[in-house]
Design an enzyme around this catalytic site. Structure first.
Site, PDB file in Angstrom:
ATOM      1  CG  HIS A 187      38.633  -2.364 -42.968  1.00 48.92           C
ATOM      2  ND1 HIS A 187      38.817  -3.595 -43.153  1.00 48.92           N
ATOM      3  CD2 HIS A 187      39.770  -1.619 -43.230  1.00 48.92           C
ATOM      4  CE1 HIS A 187      40.338  -3.702 -43.435  1.00 48.92           C
ATOM      5  NE2 HIS A 187      40.895  -2.500 -43.610  1.00 48.92           N
ATOM      6  CB  SER A 224       6.999   2.895 -50.433  1.00 47.54           C
ATOM      7  OG  SER A 224       6.033   2.199 -49.533  1.00 47.54           O
ATOM      8  CE  LYS A 283      11.096   2.987 -48.190  1.00 47.32           C
ATOM      9  NZ  LYS A 283      12.385   2.521 -47.605  1.00 47.32           N
ATOM     10  CD  GLU A 286      16.971  -1.203 -53.809  1.00 47.35           C
ATOM     11  OE1 GLU A 286      16.548  -2.078 -53.126  1.00 47.35           O
ATOM     12  OE2 GLU A 286      16.443  -0.127 -53.804  1.00 47.35           O
TER      13      GLU A 286
END
Ligand code: ARG
Length: 471
Positions: free
Chosen positions: A164, A291, A297, A304
């Site tokens: 979970h 970024s 970043k 992804e």
């Protein structure tokens, strides 16, 4: 019509047709823009067909020789980028056949004896896909090897295992990686199984009903390597089925979807682990991007995208299933639409597997961060309960005792492992100094020394098994 007129006419069936196709309809119905990638399979299929026609006395030795020569020349032309693909000639099959006739004359026109584009295209797709499956099998092996080596290196690295997405029990990072090895191993099994059904010969089914020429279909199958493990020819046994069903492509897409699904799950974990809140791993810079606005970043773009491309591959599966579902026997032009999804599935899958093998080989692991996380969330609570069971307490009672201890630790803002012996004994007097052997992360892992368990000894045994299997 003279032979010359026949060779130059732009459509194979035009005697019956009185008006030309508009450019729009030509573009709409043509597949040569994408199916030209089947050219190797098309030529291999034609060579095998011609060889059999000659052996059966249907084609003269002279014609056979001319066809062979012509097809080899065409292969060289295509290879060299000198072949002119013509939209007017609709697809890869008619383009190659027309060029053959240009080169070798009448013999070229005899190649199509006892054959239709319907059994030809089904054969080409199967031959092409078989080769791709073999490449994919190699890529799956390479990816598994990388994961197995990382697992071996990190057998003793401990991170929290989750259920979970809540801290559950500590596990070995090597064990975690080997879970994916199991998935990819099943994927490889599935691909091998799909291959057996891909590797069957439609040629000889002709348009839909078979042919009146005395073809030797098994000979063609053997020439094309369409044989089973015992070397017996694998031939589609019903002509209607042979030309029409694309279930082999659907099966492949399903197997490919599962590979991508596994990659996608792994991607999700890599993305989480790389976030500042976890800080468990870093991916090599070459697989991340920055970024344009936030200078700090580093984004895990590759995982992804893999997660995103999984949607694309699953979409192709749904597309193919939908393409097939309403088709009456036998061949329908709908089936021309099988190619782009299939090609894109193969391209996406191969690129993904290659990139993941490279990326994971360069994975850096932060054992301290993993350990710190494993020490939050009372990950060894089950171990304390098991300890009490071994001291004679029934499991349900032990569970309750530990729940109280966890509550008390939480109230103090510490992990269960931080409680002193005195504090622990307040919950049950059976607890003694040896409790710390099981309450430690290492103690917890080592206790799970059962086949398939997370004990580092088990992980090392599994690494050895996988190494031998993948050698
Ligand atoms: N380009 C077609 C395909 O991809 C080849 C078969 C065409 N057959 C036909 N009867 N029109 O399916």
């Amino acid at each position: 019509m003279s032979d010359n007129q026949l060779a130059n006419k732009s459509q194979a069936w035009s005697a019956l047709f009185s008006e030309p196709m508009s450019d729009l309809v030509k573009r709409y119905t043509a597949s040569v823009g994408f199916d030209q990638r089947l050219w190797r399979a098309d030529i291999a299929g034609s060579l095998a067909h011609a060889e059999m026609l000659a052996a059966q006395g249907i084609l003269s030795a002279g014609d056979h020789a001319a066809i062979q020569r012509g097809l080899h020349e065409i292969a060289a032309e295509i290879e060299a980028g000198q072949f002119e693909w013509k939209l007017d000639l609709e697809d890869v099959h008619l383009n190659i056949e027309a060029r053959l006739t240009e080169r070798v004359g009448l013999a070229g026109k005899r190649l199509h004896t006892g054959r239709s584009r319907n059994d030809q295209v089904a054969t080409d797709v199967r031959l092409w896909l078989r080769g791709e499956i073999d490449e994919i099998a190699g890529l799956l092996t390479a990816l598994q090897r990388v994961l197995v080596e990382q697992a071996g290196t990190h057998a003793d690295v401990i991170l929290p295992g989750f259920t979970h997405l809540q801290v559950a029990q500590p596990v070995s990072f090597g064990h975690h990686l080997l879970a994916y090895v199991e998935m990819f191993a099943r994927d490889a099994e599935r691909m091998a199984d799909v291959r057996r059904r891909v590797n069957r010969l439609p040629l000889g089914a002709a348009a839909l009903a078979g042919t009146s020429y005395p073809l030797d279909r098994e000979r063609v199958a053997r020439t094309l390597g369409m044989v089973d493990a015992d070397g017996a020819a694998c031939v589609c046994q019903n002509s209607l089925d042979a030309v029409s069903d694309r279930d082999f492509a659907i099966e492949f897409s399903a197997a490919a979807s599962l590979v991508m699904l596994h990659v996608s799950r792994l991607s999700e974990e890599l993305i989480l682990w790389m976030s500042q809140n976890f800080g468990f791993i870093a991916l090599p810079d070459a697989f991340c991007t920055g970024s344009s606005i936030m200078p700090q970043k580093k984004n895990p773009d590759v995982p992804e995208l893999a997660r995103g491309k999984t949607g694309r591959v699953v979409g192709h599966l749904v597309g193919l299933v939908t393409l097939m579902k309403g088709q009456p026997l036998a061949y329908n032009k709908d089936n021309q639409e099988d190619k782009e999804p299939l090609f894109d599935t193969v391209d996406t899958l191969k690129d993904t597997l290659r990139i993941f093998a490279d990326m994971l080989a360069g994975l850096s692991v932060r054992p301290d961060a993993m350990r710190a996380a494993a020490l939050r969330g009372h990950a060894t609570a089950t171990d304390l309960a098991d300890y009490l069971v071994k001291k004679g307490l029934p499991f349900r009672d032990a569970h309750e005792v530990v729940a109280h201890a966890v509550k008390s630790a939480s109230r103090q803002g510490v992990d269960l492992v931080a409680l002193s012996l005195g504090e622990l004994r307040a919950f049950d007097a059976r607890i003694e100094a040896d409790v710390f052997d099981v309450l430690s992360l290492e103690g917890s892992l080592n206790a799970r020394n059962v086949l398939g368990g997370t004990a580092p000894a088990q992980v090392r045994a599994q690494v050895a098994r996988h190494r031998a299997r993948l050698a």
